[in-house]
Design an enzyme around this catalytic site. Structure first.
Site, PDB file in Angstrom:
ATOM      1  N   ASP A   1       1.021   9.191  -1.388  1.00 14.42           N
ATOM      2  CA  ASP A   1       2.201   9.897  -1.896  1.00 14.42           C
ATOM      3  C   ASP A   1       1.952  11.385  -2.123  1.00 14.42           C
ATOM      4  O   ASP A   1       2.853  12.114  -2.508  1.00 14.42           O
ATOM      5  CB  ASP A   1       2.746   9.236  -3.170  1.00 14.42           C
ATOM      6  N   ASN A   2       0.743  11.834  -1.858  1.00 12.28           N
ATOM      7  CA  ASN A   2       0.429  13.256  -1.974  1.00 12.28           C
ATOM      8  C   ASN A   2       0.211  13.920  -0.622  1.00 12.28           C
ATOM      9  O   ASN A   2      -0.393  14.985  -0.541  1.00 12.28           O
ATOM     10  CB  ASN A   2      -0.810  13.462  -2.850  1.00 12.28           C
TER      11      ASN A   2
END
Length: 127
Positions: free
Chosen positions: A20-21
């Protein structure tokens, strides 16, 4: 691949390099805890919650990005944006053959410019 090789060449370590980064372009979008190694330590991690397993350790950065890209590709198959055969034939070939080779090449050239030992530079990508 370019981004990871460049940041490793200057000793940067991303502390939370999870799926998610990262963006769909393979670039990181959240640096969270990060740090620069002062002395070469492939196990260095700036994330205090990562001390036990060291998933995001300096030496693991290329493999974590590779895993993240495979997770993205698998998700694209799941939602029907690409076919499984495409994943098997093209993406796996790229991510398991071309990606490590590219990381090795892109890392060792900047590392040589910074006078890091060749064996040390190779160990980062192949560890």
């Amino acid at each position: 691949m370019k981004l990871v090789a460049k940041w490793q060449a200057v000793g940067f370590t991303h502390g939370v390099l999870n799926t998610d980064n990262m963006s769909i372009l393979g670039e990181t979008i959240d640096y969270g805890p990060f740090g620069f190694i002062e002395r070469f330590d492939p196990n260095f991690t700036p994330n205090t919650t990562d001390f036990a397993g060291r998933r995001y350790a300096f030496r693991n950065q290329p493999q974590v990005v590779q895993w993240n890209l495979m997770a993205l590709a698998t998700s694209l198959v799941t939602v029907g944006l690409i076919e499984k055969v495409t994943l098997d034939l093209v993406l796996i070939g790229l991510l398991y053959k071309a990606y490590p080779d590219g990381c090795q090449h892109r890392f060792t050239n900047p590392a040589e410019a910074k006078a890091l030992p060749r064996q040390g530079a190779s160990a980062l990508v192949l560890a």
